[in-house]
Design a protein around this motif. Structure first.
Motif, PDB file in Angstrom:
ATOM      1  N   UNK A   1      -2.885  -2.250  -6.426  1.00  0.00           N
ATOM      2  CA  UNK A   1      -2.449  -1.064  -7.159  1.00  0.00           C
ATOM      3  C   UNK A   1      -3.565  -0.061  -7.353  1.00  0.00           C
ATOM      4  N   UNK A   2      -4.744  -0.551  -7.697  1.00  0.00           N
ATOM      5  CA  UNK A   2      -5.887   0.342  -7.872  1.00  0.00           C
ATOM      6  C   UNK A   2      -6.250   1.023  -6.558  1.00  0.00           C
ATOM      7  N   UNK A   3      -6.144   0.302  -5.455  1.00  0.00           N
ATOM      8  CA  UNK A   3      -6.494   0.883  -4.157  1.00  0.00           C
ATOM      9  C   UNK A   3      -5.503   1.971  -3.761  1.00  0.00           C
ATOM     10  N   UNK A   4      -4.220   1.728  -3.977  1.00  0.00           N
ATOM     11  CA  UNK A   4      -3.228   2.756  -3.659  1.00  0.00           C
ATOM     12  C   UNK A   4      -3.469   3.994  -4.521  1.00  0.00           C
ATOM     13  N   UNK A   5      -3.669   3.800  -5.817  1.00  0.00           N
ATOM     14  CA  UNK A   5      -3.875   4.939  -6.709  1.00  0.00           C
ATOM     15  C   UNK A   5      -5.111   5.740  -6.321  1.00  0.00           C
ATOM     16  N   UNK A   6      -6.204   5.041  -6.006  1.00  0.00           N
ATOM     17  CA  UNK A   6      -7.432   5.741  -5.630  1.00  0.00           C
ATOM     18  C   UNK A   6      -7.264   6.479  -4.309  1.00  0.00           C
ATOM     19  N   UNK A   7      -6.540   5.882  -3.363  1.00  0.00           N
ATOM     20  CA  UNK A   7      -6.329   6.532  -2.064  1.00  0.00           C
ATOM     21  C   UNK A   7      -5.456   7.766  -2.211  1.00  0.00           C
ATOM     22  N   UNK A   8      -4.427   7.680  -3.025  1.00  0.00           N
ATOM     23  CA  UNK A   8      -3.551   8.836  -3.246  1.00  0.00           C
ATOM     24  C   UNK A   8      -4.332   9.962  -3.911  1.00  0.00           C
ATOM     25  N   UNK A   9      -5.117   9.632  -4.904  1.00  0.00           N
ATOM     26  CA  UNK A   9      -5.915  10.662  -5.573  1.00  0.00           C
ATOM     27  C   UNK A   9      -6.909  11.303  -4.609  1.00  0.00           C
ATOM     28  N   UNK A  10      -7.568  10.473  -3.798  1.00  0.00           N
ATOM     29  CA  UNK A  10      -8.544  11.016  -2.858  1.00  0.00           C
ATOM     30  C   UNK A  10      -7.933  11.869  -1.774  1.00  0.00           C
ATOM     31  N   UNK A  11      -6.632  11.710  -1.538  1.00  0.00           N
ATOM     32  CA  UNK A  11      -5.954  12.458  -0.477  1.00  0.00           C
ATOM     33  C   UNK A  11      -5.180  13.663  -0.996  1.00  0.00           C
ATOM     34  N   UNK A  12      -5.277  13.955  -2.289  1.00  0.00           N
ATOM     35  CA  UNK A  12      -4.386  14.946  -2.901  1.00  0.00           C
ATOM     36  C   UNK A  12      -5.029  16.285  -3.205  1.00  0.00           C
ATOM     37  N   UNK A  13      -6.274  16.482  -2.838  1.00  0.00           N
ATOM     38  CA  UNK A  13      -6.933  17.752  -3.121  1.00  0.00           C
ATOM     39  C   UNK A  13      -6.591  18.822  -2.102  1.00  0.00           C
ATOM     40  N   UNK A  14      -7.152  20.000  -2.327  1.00  0.00           N
ATOM     41  CA  UNK A  14      -6.888  21.128  -1.430  1.00  0.00           C
ATOM     42  C   UNK A  14      -7.709  21.052  -0.148  1.00  0.00           C
ATOM     43  N   UNK A  15      -8.860  20.353  -0.191  1.00  0.00           N
ATOM     44  CA  UNK A  15      -9.720  20.247   0.986  1.00  0.00           C
ATOM     45  C   UNK A  15      -9.154  19.265   2.006  1.00  0.00           C
ATOM     46  N   UNK A  16      -9.555  19.395   3.255  1.00  0.00           N
ATOM     47  CA  UNK A  16      -9.326  18.289   4.194  1.00  0.00           C
ATOM     48  C   UNK A  16      -9.968  17.029   3.615  1.00  0.00           C
ATOM     49  N   UNK A  17      -9.361  15.875   3.858  1.00  0.00           N
ATOM     50  CA  UNK A  17      -9.849  14.666   3.199  1.00  0.00           C
ATOM     51  C   UNK A  17      -9.904  13.482   4.149  1.00  0.00           C
ATOM     52  N   UNK A  18     -10.845  12.591   3.846  1.00  0.00           N
ATOM     53  CA  UNK A  18     -10.999  11.312   4.530  1.00  0.00           C
ATOM     54  C   UNK A  18     -11.160  10.242   3.467  1.00  0.00           C
ATOM     55  N   UNK A  19     -10.229   9.311   3.426  1.00  0.00           N
ATOM     56  CA  UNK A  19     -10.263   8.192   2.494  1.00  0.00           C
ATOM     57  C   UNK A  19     -10.391   6.904   3.301  1.00  0.00           C
TER      58      UNK A  19
END
Length: 368
Positions: free
Chosen positions: A170-188
């Protein structure tokens, strides 16, 4: 015997290909990944390509993704593979050449997972990570792993980047979603190690391993479902695994010929680095190991292994870390040294060698 496909289809090629797909200049996508603004890379420790294909019923989501096999590097072990993933380099350049190897300039054993003895990570592995390169190019990056991995020598040497501790699915999913939700291009990047632990304890042919694979599959599916639309999920692994029965193991301490002229035996039970005493000939040591192991292993001198491309291009600072003789074990065998590595004799599942079951890892991708 298969060999790593450095520069063509190896784990070291994954993140450069991802950065190229994200639009980062001067990166090359040799793996043919789709262009996107967001990527999430899930690495499942020990999820070998052959092991996954043998269990479609336990992994319906993973096997539904488009995919193919790529290779790990040499040896097929976590520390080496994570360094190749994080730097985009073969072992001969990043220099983390195994689970254990000789301490540079010394006569002790360096454990790259525990980072013991505590060498300076940025001296031992001086190249910048791809996560650092991504950040400099304006890509928001997140490295997600267990809290115990924060600031370890291997994390600093192989990954870099902003680290998020996540000890549960659960913590991994939440952290990955947060890391992928910004305005910048992202790499998680998300690491999961429970399948490897289960395989070591029970073997990959066990019921426990199958149940754990089913849990990994559900975790990957939930991660995919929760990622923001347009995110590409890539699933890969650092190595596969083989099961080894007790009667298929050779103990170096039981065979005098395997110790003749030998100062140090490192590596792990499926891939050994053998270091000679001063004045001992590598050819003589290799001949002795070949005479004992026969068809159970590929035994090469350092020069032969480097020439065959096992480690990719090898820098001079790295060469001494490689054994004077290197041993990749075939089939369902292992070469132990219980007086030095007592835990290995208690493990059912092992890895490190250059068999298809250990070397081939999945490259699976799907857009959320």
């Amino acid at each position: 015997m298969p060999l790593p496909r450095y520069g063509e289809g190896a784990l070291a090629d994954l993140l450069p290909s991802v950065l190229a797909a994200l639009g980062v200049a001067d990166e090359v996508d040799v793996l043919g990944l789709p262009a996107a603004r967001r990527y999430c890379v899930l690495l499942v420790d020990a999820l070998g390509w052959n092991l996954l294909r043998a269990h479609p019923a336990q992994a319906p989501f993973l096997t539904s993704l488009a995919g193919r096999a790529i290779t790990a590097g040499t040896p097929t072990t976590t520390a080496t593979s994570l360094a190749s993933l994080g730097t985009g380099l073969p072992p001969g350049k990043h220099g983390i050449v195994g689970y254990t190897s000789r301490v540079p300039g010394g006569d002790g054993i360096f454990n790259a997972l525990k980072w013991d003895p505590p060498l300076d990570p940025l001296t031992y592995q001086p190249y910048p990570s791809l996560f650092d390169r991504a950040q400099r190019a304006g890509v928001a990056t997140t490295v997600i792993g267990q809290s115990s991995f924060r600031d370890t020598g291997l994390t600093r040497a192989a990954m870099g980047g902003p680290f998020r501790a996540a000890n549960t699915y659960g913590q991994r999913v939440a952290a990955a979603v947060e890391g992928s939700s910004g305005a910048q291009p992202s790499l998680v990047y998300v690491y999961d190690g429970d399948l490897d632990y289960t395989g070591h304890q029970h073997g990959w042919r066990s019921a426990a391993w199958r149940y754990q694979l089913a849990m990994v599959d559900r975790f990957a599916e939930q991660l995919y479902d929760e990622l923001p639309a347009g995110t590409v999920l890539v699933v890969t692994a650092d190595h596969g695994m083989v099961d080894v029965e007790p009667d298929r193991r050779v103990d170096v301490d039981d065979v005098p010929a395997l110790r003749e002229g030998v100062a140090l035996v490192a590596g792990e039970a499926r891939f050994r680095h053998v270091y000679g005493v001063p004045g001992a000939g590598a050819g003589d040591i290799a001949d002795a190991w070949r005479s004992v192991l026969g068809t159970r292993a590929e035994v090469l001198t350092r020069a032969e292994a480097v020439g065959a491309g096992w480690f990719g291009a090898v820098e001079s600072r790295v060469a001494e870390r490689i054994g004077d003789v290197v041993v990749s074990v075939h089939g369902d065998c292992a070469v132990e040294r219980r007086s030095v590595f007592p835990v290995e004799s208690r493990l059912r599942g092992l890895h490190g060698a250059l068999s298809d079951d250990e070397l081939l890892v999945p490259l699976l991708a799907g857009e959320a």
